[in-house]
Design a protein around this motif. Structure first.
Motif, PDB file in Angstrom:
ATOM      1  N   LEU A 175       0.823  -1.210   0.000  1.00 33.23           N
ATOM      2  CA  LEU A 175       0.000   0.000   0.000  1.00 33.23           C
ATOM      3  C   LEU A 175       0.856   1.259   0.000  1.00 33.23           C
ATOM      4  CD1 LEU A 175      -2.803  -1.025   2.536  1.00 33.23           C
ATOM      5  CD2 LEU A 175      -2.974  -0.862   0.055  1.00 33.23           C
ATOM      6  N   GLY A 176       1.990   1.216   0.700  1.00 32.04           N
ATOM      7  CA  GLY A 176       2.862   2.392   0.745  1.00 32.04           C
ATOM      8  C   GLY A 176       3.486   2.717  -0.588  1.00 32.04           C
ATOM      9  N   ASN A 177       3.710   1.704  -1.437  1.00 28.42           N
ATOM     10  CA  ASN A 177       4.302   1.947  -2.755  1.00 28.42           C
ATOM     11  C   ASN A 177       3.344   2.608  -3.727  1.00 28.42           C
ATOM     12  OD1 ASN A 177       6.695   0.815  -1.928  1.00 28.42           O
ATOM     13  ND2 ASN A 177       6.228  -1.222  -2.730  1.00 28.42           N
ATOM     14  N   GLN A 178       2.031   2.644  -3.379  1.00 31.12           N
ATOM     15  CA  GLN A 178       1.042   3.220  -4.283  1.00 31.12           C
ATOM     16  C   GLN A 178       0.777   4.701  -4.019  1.00 31.12           C
ATOM     17  OE1 GLN A 178       0.094   1.148  -6.687  1.00 31.12           O
ATOM     18  NE2 GLN A 178       1.282  -0.455  -5.652  1.00 31.12           N
ATOM     19  N   THR A 179       1.430   5.265  -3.007  1.00 30.52           N
ATOM     20  CA  THR A 179       1.116   6.645  -2.628  1.00 30.52           C
ATOM     21  C   THR A 179       1.736   7.678  -3.566  1.00 30.52           C
ATOM     22  OG1 THR A 179       3.024   6.638  -1.129  1.00 30.52           O
ATOM     23  CG2 THR A 179       0.888   6.040  -0.187  1.00 30.52           C
ATOM     24  N   ALA A 180       2.780   7.321  -4.284  1.00 22.51           N
ATOM     25  CA  ALA A 180       3.476   8.305  -5.119  1.00 22.51           C
ATOM     26  C   ALA A 180       2.605   8.795  -6.269  1.00 22.51           C
ATOM     27  CB  ALA A 180       4.779   7.704  -5.652  1.00 22.51           C
ATOM     28  N   ALA A 181       1.880   7.885  -6.904  1.00 24.30           N
ATOM     29  CA  ALA A 181       1.079   8.256  -8.087  1.00 24.30           C
ATOM     30  C   ALA A 181      -0.408   8.289  -7.785  1.00 24.30           C
ATOM     31  CB  ALA A 181       1.358   7.262  -9.213  1.00 24.30           C
ATOM     32  N   ALA A 182      -0.793   8.455  -6.514  1.00 19.00           N
ATOM     33  CA  ALA A 182      -2.201   8.422  -6.138  1.00 19.00           C
ATOM     34  C   ALA A 182      -2.777   9.829  -6.071  1.00 19.00           C
ATOM     35  CB  ALA A 182      -2.367   7.734  -4.788  1.00 19.00           C
ATOM     36  N   SER A 183      -4.067   9.936  -6.378  1.00 19.30           N
ATOM     37  CA  SER A 183      -4.753  11.228  -6.262  1.00 19.30           C
ATOM     38  C   SER A 183      -5.045  11.519  -4.793  1.00 19.30           C
ATOM     39  CB  SER A 183      -6.058  11.188  -7.060  1.00 19.30           C
ATOM     40  OG  SER A 183      -6.921  10.182  -6.564  1.00 19.30           O
ATOM     41  N   ASN A 184      -5.588  12.709  -4.537  1.00 21.59           N
ATOM     42  CA  ASN A 184      -5.826  13.111  -3.153  1.00 21.59           C
ATOM     43  C   ASN A 184      -6.822  12.198  -2.453  1.00 21.59           C
ATOM     44  OD1 ASN A 184      -4.069  15.255  -3.413  1.00 21.59           O
ATOM     45  ND2 ASN A 184      -5.675  16.702  -4.045  1.00 21.59           N
ATOM     46  N   LEU A 185      -7.887  11.799  -3.150  1.00 24.48           N
ATOM     47  CA  LEU A 185      -8.902  10.934  -2.551  1.00 24.48           C
ATOM     48  C   LEU A 185      -8.328   9.549  -2.252  1.00 24.48           C
ATOM     49  CD1 LEU A 185     -11.806  10.519  -1.661  1.00 24.48           C
ATOM     50  CD2 LEU A 185     -12.371   9.880  -4.031  1.00 24.48           C
ATOM     51  N   SER A 189      -7.526   7.611   1.362  1.00 19.89           N
ATOM     52  CA  SER A 189      -7.981   6.241   1.633  1.00 19.89           C
ATOM     53  C   SER A 189      -6.809   5.342   2.011  1.00 19.89           C
ATOM     54  CB  SER A 189      -8.700   5.671   0.407  1.00 19.89           C
ATOM     55  OG  SER A 189      -9.789   6.488   0.039  1.00 19.89           O
ATOM     56  N   LEU A 190      -5.675   5.527   1.342  1.00 22.23           N
ATOM     57  CA  LEU A 190      -4.504   4.716   1.647  1.00 22.23           C
ATOM     58  C   LEU A 190      -3.966   5.004   3.045  1.00 22.23           C
ATOM     59  CD1 LEU A 190      -2.549   4.814  -1.747  1.00 22.23           C
ATOM     60  CD2 LEU A 190      -3.707   2.859  -0.726  1.00 22.23           C
ATOM     61  N   ILE A 191      -3.972   6.278   3.430  1.00 26.94           N
ATOM     62  CA  ILE A 191      -3.487   6.632   4.770  1.00 26.94           C
ATOM     63  C   ILE A 191      -4.391   6.041   5.843  1.00 26.94           C
ATOM     64  CG2 ILE A 191      -3.126   8.558   6.359  1.00 26.94           C
ATOM     65  CD1 ILE A 191      -2.216  10.215   3.965  1.00 26.94           C
TER      66      ILE A 191
END
Length: 226
Positions: A175-185, A189-191
């Motif tokens: 999940l942490g590896n997906q935060t770089a290219a994720a939108s604000n929403l 959700s990831l946090i």
């Protein structure tokens, strides 16, 4: 850059010396209640937990167990719990996620139980291979099944602890590896998911250390007749 997902569990920090293993002893440097003139709240709460564990392990070992027989199992629980919780902090190596540590804890315990039981209570150990009310026809198969289940006990103890610690850390890494290219929403959700996973991992850290110690206590209680 990570070469694979499991590189976060790599214990190597230097070419010749793996200093990451020092993390398994780092808490021992700050646990110094004997230097306090008045016992602090942390020491008092830890003492209450140890007394509760002593009562429970004493009940599992039986009324005829020797004095101080619960101390190794309480120490084992505290050591595993310490390592599990230390692995939840950023940039701290999780020693309990490796078979090197978990098998080192389970195999000597199992070997000592088996040697003590077979040397001192041989008839009881043989009788333990055949459960009560077993038909005569099934006795050879039950001896084989019980022997296999007895031999794999240290491996199951080690793998259970290692797999539970690896699974949660690996999921948080994914999940942490997906935060770089994720939108604000998606980032929010990831946090939130990471916080929930961290709470779950805290519960797993306590449960797995308790399960490891309780199963070790049960294995020790089986080698002596009550």
């Amino acid at each position: 850059m990570m070469t694979n997902l499991f590189s976060v569990f790599d214990p190597s920090s230097m070419i010749f010396v793996s200093l990451n293993w020092i993390s398994s002893l780092i808490v021992l440097m700050i646990l110094t209640p004997m230097f306090w003139v008045t016992p602090n709240k942390f020491f008092l709460s830890t003492l209450k937990i140890c007394k509760k564990l002593h009562d429970e392990f004493k009940m599992l070992l039986g009324p005829h167990s020797s004095v101080g027989s619960t101390i190794p199992f309480i120490s084992l629980l505290m050591f595993i719990l310490m390592n599990n919780f230390m692995g939840l902090f950023p940039y701290i190596f999780t020693a309990s996620s490796h078979m090197v540590l978990t098998l080192t804890l389970s195999l000597p315990l199992w070997l000592s139980f088996m040697m003590y039981g077979w040397l001192n209570y041989t008839k009881h150990m043989f009788a333990h291979l055949v459960p009560q009310s077993t038909p005569n026809l099934l006795m050879p198969f039950m001896v084989l099944i019980e022997s296999i289940s007895n031999v794999i006990r240290p491996l199951t103890l080690a793998v259970r602890l290692m797999a539970n610690m690896v699974a949660g850390h690996l999921l948080m890494t994914l999940l942490g590896n997906q935060t770089a290219a994720a939108s604000n929403l998606i980032l929010a959700s990831l946090i939130l998911t990471q916080i929930l996973l961290l709470t779950l991992e805290s519960a797993v850290a306590m449960i797995q250390s308790y399960v490891f110690a309780v199963l070790s206590t049960l294995y020790a209680s089986e080698i002596t007749p009550h």
